[in-house]
Design an enzyme around this catalytic site. Structure first.
Site, PDB file in Angstrom:
ATOM      1  N   PHE A 103      15.140   1.734  17.802  1.00 32.98           N
ATOM      2  CA  PHE A 103      16.188   0.801  18.215  1.00 32.98           C
ATOM      3  C   PHE A 103      17.197   0.654  17.071  1.00 32.98           C
ATOM      4  O   PHE A 103      17.045   1.249  16.006  1.00 32.98           O
ATOM      5  CB  PHE A 103      15.586  -0.563  18.600  1.00 32.98           C
ATOM      6  CG  PHE A 103      15.017  -1.319  17.419  1.00 32.98           C
ATOM      7  CD1 PHE A 103      13.791  -0.981  16.889  1.00 32.98           C
ATOM      8  CD2 PHE A 103      15.730  -2.355  16.832  1.00 32.98           C
ATOM      9  CE1 PHE A 103      13.270  -1.659  15.786  1.00 32.98           C
ATOM     10  CE2 PHE A 103      15.214  -3.052  15.732  1.00 32.98           C
ATOM     11  CZ  PHE A 103      13.976  -2.696  15.215  1.00 32.98           C
ATOM     12  N   GLY A 104      18.206  -0.171  17.300  1.00 34.51           N
ATOM     13  CA  GLY A 104      19.176  -0.476  16.242  1.00 34.51           C
ATOM     14  C   GLY A 104      19.810   0.780  15.648  1.00 34.51           C
ATOM     15  O   GLY A 104      20.289   1.656  16.379  1.00 34.51           O
ATOM     16  N   TYR A 105      19.779   0.882  14.338  1.00 39.16           N
ATOM     17  CA  TYR A 105      20.431   1.981  13.623  1.00 39.16           C
ATOM     18  C   TYR A 105      19.520   3.207  13.465  1.00 39.16           C
ATOM     19  O   TYR A 105      19.875   4.140  12.739  1.00 39.16           O
ATOM     20  CB  TYR A 105      20.858   1.507  12.230  1.00 39.16           C
ATOM     21  CG  TYR A 105      21.915   0.411  12.235  1.00 39.16           C
ATOM     22  CD1 TYR A 105      23.279   0.709  12.140  1.00 39.16           C
ATOM     23  CD2 TYR A 105      21.558  -0.927  12.326  1.00 39.16           C
ATOM     24  CE1 TYR A 105      24.238  -0.297  12.141  1.00 39.16           C
ATOM     25  CE2 TYR A 105      22.515  -1.950  12.328  1.00 39.16           C
ATOM     26  CZ  TYR A 105      23.844  -1.620  12.240  1.00 39.16           C
ATOM     27  OH  TYR A 105      24.794  -2.615  12.241  1.00 39.16           O
ATOM     28  N   ASP A 106      18.360   3.222  14.115  1.00 36.82           N
ATOM     29  CA  ASP A 106      17.404   4.320  13.932  1.00 36.82           C
ATOM     30  C   ASP A 106      18.020   5.720  14.094  1.00 36.82           C
ATOM     31  O   ASP A 106      17.699   6.615  13.319  1.00 36.82           O
ATOM     32  CB  ASP A 106      16.217   4.166  14.896  1.00 36.82           C
ATOM     33  CG  ASP A 106      15.198   3.156  14.378  1.00 36.82           C
ATOM     34  OD1 ASP A 106      15.291   2.768  13.200  1.00 36.82           O
ATOM     35  OD2 ASP A 106      14.312   2.759  15.151  1.00 36.82           O
ATOM     36  N   LYS A 148       7.046   6.239  12.156  1.00 38.09           N
ATOM     37  CA  LYS A 148       8.004   5.274  11.586  1.00 38.09           C
ATOM     38  C   LYS A 148       7.247   4.131  10.916  1.00 38.09           C
ATOM     39  O   LYS A 148       7.576   3.713   9.805  1.00 38.09           O
ATOM     40  CB  LYS A 148       8.942   4.743  12.689  1.00 38.09           C
ATOM     41  CG  LYS A 148       9.996   3.795  12.148  1.00 38.09           C
ATOM     42  CD  LYS A 148      10.865   3.153  13.223  1.00 38.09           C
ATOM     43  CE  LYS A 148      11.614   1.962  12.655  1.00 38.09           C
ATOM     44  NZ  LYS A 148      12.326   1.156  13.625  1.00 38.09           N
ATOM     45  N   ASP A 168      13.496 -11.149   8.568  1.00 41.14           N
ATOM     46  CA  ASP A 168      14.895 -10.797   8.790  1.00 41.14           C
ATOM     47  C   ASP A 168      15.123  -9.437   8.143  1.00 41.14           C
ATOM     48  O   ASP A 168      14.524  -9.135   7.101  1.00 41.14           O
ATOM     49  CB  ASP A 168      15.840 -11.848   8.196  1.00 41.14           C
ATOM     50  CG  ASP A 168      17.217 -11.769   8.833  1.00 41.14           C
ATOM     51  OD1 ASP A 168      17.300 -11.790  10.073  1.00 41.14           O
ATOM     52  OD2 ASP A 168      18.218 -11.648   8.103  1.00 41.14           O
ATOM     53  N   ASN A 225       7.838  -7.185  21.180  1.00 43.02           N
ATOM     54  CA  ASN A 225       7.557  -5.893  20.541  1.00 43.02           C
ATOM     55  C   ASN A 225       7.171  -6.064  19.086  1.00 43.02           C
ATOM     56  O   ASN A 225       6.254  -5.418  18.580  1.00 43.02           O
ATOM     57  CB  ASN A 225       8.788  -4.979  20.612  1.00 43.02           C
ATOM     58  CG  ASN A 225       8.985  -4.458  22.006  1.00 43.02           C
ATOM     59  OD1 ASN A 225       8.014  -4.129  22.694  1.00 43.02           O
ATOM     60  ND2 ASN A 225      10.233  -4.421  22.440  1.00 43.02           N
ATOM     61  N   HIS A 283      10.384  -0.188   6.422  1.00 47.16           N
ATOM     62  CA  HIS A 283      10.657  -1.425   5.695  1.00 47.16           C
ATOM     63  C   HIS A 283       9.800  -2.573   6.217  1.00 47.16           C
ATOM     64  O   HIS A 283       9.188  -3.318   5.463  1.00 47.16           O
ATOM     65  CB  HIS A 283      12.148  -1.753   5.844  1.00 47.16           C
ATOM     66  CG  HIS A 283      12.676  -1.550   7.251  1.00 47.16           C
ATOM     67  ND1 HIS A 283      12.664  -0.314   7.851  1.00 47.16           N
ATOM     68  CD2 HIS A 283      13.142  -2.417   8.175  1.00 47.16           C
ATOM     69  CE1 HIS A 283      13.128  -0.431   9.073  1.00 47.16           C
ATOM     70  NE2 HIS A 283      13.423  -1.702   9.303  1.00 47.16           N
ATOM     71  N   ARG A 284       9.739  -2.706   7.570  1.00 45.41           N
ATOM     72  CA  ARG A 284       9.007  -3.830   8.159  1.00 45.41           C
ATOM     73  C   ARG A 284       7.514  -3.711   7.875  1.00 45.41           C
ATOM     74  O   ARG A 284       6.871  -4.685   7.494  1.00 45.41           O
ATOM     75  CB  ARG A 284       9.257  -3.891   9.675  1.00 45.41           C
ATOM     76  CG  ARG A 284       8.889  -5.244  10.276  1.00 45.41           C
ATOM     77  CD  ARG A 284       9.357  -5.408  11.713  1.00 45.41           C
ATOM     78  NE  ARG A 284      10.794  -5.297  11.853  1.00 45.41           N
ATOM     79  CZ  ARG A 284      11.447  -4.209  12.254  1.00 45.41           C
ATOM     80  NH1 ARG A 284      10.799  -3.131  12.615  1.00 45.41           N
ATOM     81  NH2 ARG A 284      12.758  -4.174  12.319  1.00 45.41           N
TER      82      ARG A 284
HETATM   83  P1  IMP Z   1      16.307  -8.373  12.759  1.00 42.94           P
HETATM   84  O1  IMP Z   1      16.528  -9.306  11.632  1.00 42.94           O
HETATM   85  O2  IMP Z   1      14.926  -7.747  12.729  1.00 42.94           O
HETATM   86  O3  IMP Z   1      16.665  -8.944  14.099  1.00 42.94           O
HETATM   87  O4  IMP Z   1      17.294  -7.148  12.509  1.00 42.94           O
HETATM   88  C1  IMP Z   1      18.706  -7.295  12.435  1.00 42.94           C
HETATM   89  C2  IMP Z   1      19.368  -5.999  12.884  1.00 42.94           C
HETATM   90  O5  IMP Z   1      19.026  -4.948  11.975  1.00 42.94           O
HETATM   91  C3  IMP Z   1      18.921  -5.519  14.251  1.00 42.94           C
HETATM   92  O6  IMP Z   1      19.732  -6.037  15.264  1.00 42.94           O
HETATM   93  C4  IMP Z   1      19.098  -4.026  14.148  1.00 42.94           C
HETATM   94  O7  IMP Z   1      20.437  -3.666  14.411  1.00 42.94           O
HETATM   95  C5  IMP Z   1      18.819  -3.738  12.691  1.00 42.94           C
HETATM   96  N1  IMP Z   1      17.419  -3.311  12.492  1.00 42.94           N
HETATM   97  C6  IMP Z   1      16.369  -4.080  12.117  1.00 42.94           C
HETATM   98  N2  IMP Z   1      15.256  -3.362  12.012  1.00 42.94           N
HETATM   99  C7  IMP Z   1      15.614  -2.088  12.339  1.00 42.94           C
HETATM  100  C8  IMP Z   1      14.876  -0.869  12.427  1.00 42.94           C
HETATM  101  O8  IMP Z   1      13.662  -0.786  12.175  1.00 42.94           O
HETATM  102  N3  IMP Z   1      15.593   0.211  12.786  1.00 42.94           N
HETATM  103  C9  IMP Z   1      16.925   0.188  13.068  1.00 42.94           C
HETATM  104  N4  IMP Z   1      17.644  -0.924  13.017  1.00 42.94           N
HETATM  105  C10 IMP Z   1      16.995  -2.059  12.650  1.00 42.94           C
END
Ligand code: IMP
Length: 193
Positions: free
Chosen positions: A148-151, A171, A68, A11, A176-177
């Site tokens: 996903f995650g904390y969205d 989004k 990260d 993804n 951030h990404r």
């Molecule tokens: P990673 O380094 O991209 O794997 O992110 C580490 C953790 O941060 C993930 O397991 C999510 O819990 C959270 N995270 C990263 N990017 C997002 C996002 O765009 N939305 C919500 N949670 C995120």
């Protein structure tokens, strides 16, 4: 230019490919037949990104970048930060992570938070870093089912909806990404001219 993105997350690869100009061709770790997990056990987001990119660079001697991300809550001194993926424990899921954070913020008025992405690029044996930050607040409860995650508990500044209530395109316009990826792309474009 050919670049490896040090991820196995298809993804993420797709998301970034969408933003790239045609002169830049990226492939993920599967294209190298690399199927191991690179450890993410450093004490900062910057160091994790750098480690992942350097690890692949030293193994294959290729141009590579890694990312990260962490969610940083001001009143919790930056928690969960580098521990965002495993905030509620090693075997936890996103729901447990969000529940832990909501509990920790009960009765807290200051709910300011930010997502931070760091991209580390090793290009021609030199390390470069690009940062993307989006500010916001942590909601009292989960809202929305996208992302996903904390969205579901992150409300970006200037919005009333959580990230999980926004479409992927909405989004991606502010995330951030995508901020970090756009910086990476601009840097590479300059190298190509
Ligand atoms: P990673 O380094 O991209 O794997 O992110 C580490 C953790 O941060 C993930 O397991 C999510 O819990 C959270 N995270 C990263 N990017 C997002 C996002 O765009 N939305 C919500 N949670 C995120």
């Amino acid at each position: 230019m050919n670049l490896i993105f040090a991820t196995s997350n298809s993804n993420k690869l797709k998301e970034i490919k969408n933003l790239l100009p045609k002169e830049i061709c990226i492939n993920d770790l599967n294209s190298l037949n690399f199927f191991e997990e690179i450890p993410e056990n450093k004490n900062s987001i910057e160091k994790n990104a750098e480690f992942k990119a350097s690890f692949i660079h030293s193994k294959y001697n290729i141009n590579v970048f890694a990312d990260d991300t962490g969610l940083e809550v001001g009143v919790l001194n930056g928690e969960p930060g580098v521990y965002s993926a495993r905030y509620a424990g090693e075997d936890c899921d996103s729901n447990k992570n969000m529940e832990k954070l909501i509990k920790k913020l009960i009765n807290k008025k200051n709910r300011k938070a930010r997502f931070k992405t760091v991209i580390a690029l090793v290009l021609n044996n030199k390390l470069h870093q690009f940062e993307g930050i989006v500010n916001g607040t942590i909601a009292h409860s989960k809202k929305g089912d996208k992302g996903f995650g904390y969205d579901p508990i992150f409300i970006p500044e200037g919005y009333k909806k959580s990230f999980a209530e926004l479409s992927l395109n909405e989004k991606n316009e502010i995330s951030h990404r995508s901020i970090a990826v756009k910086k990476l792309i601009n840097f590479i474009k300059i190298q190509l001219t």
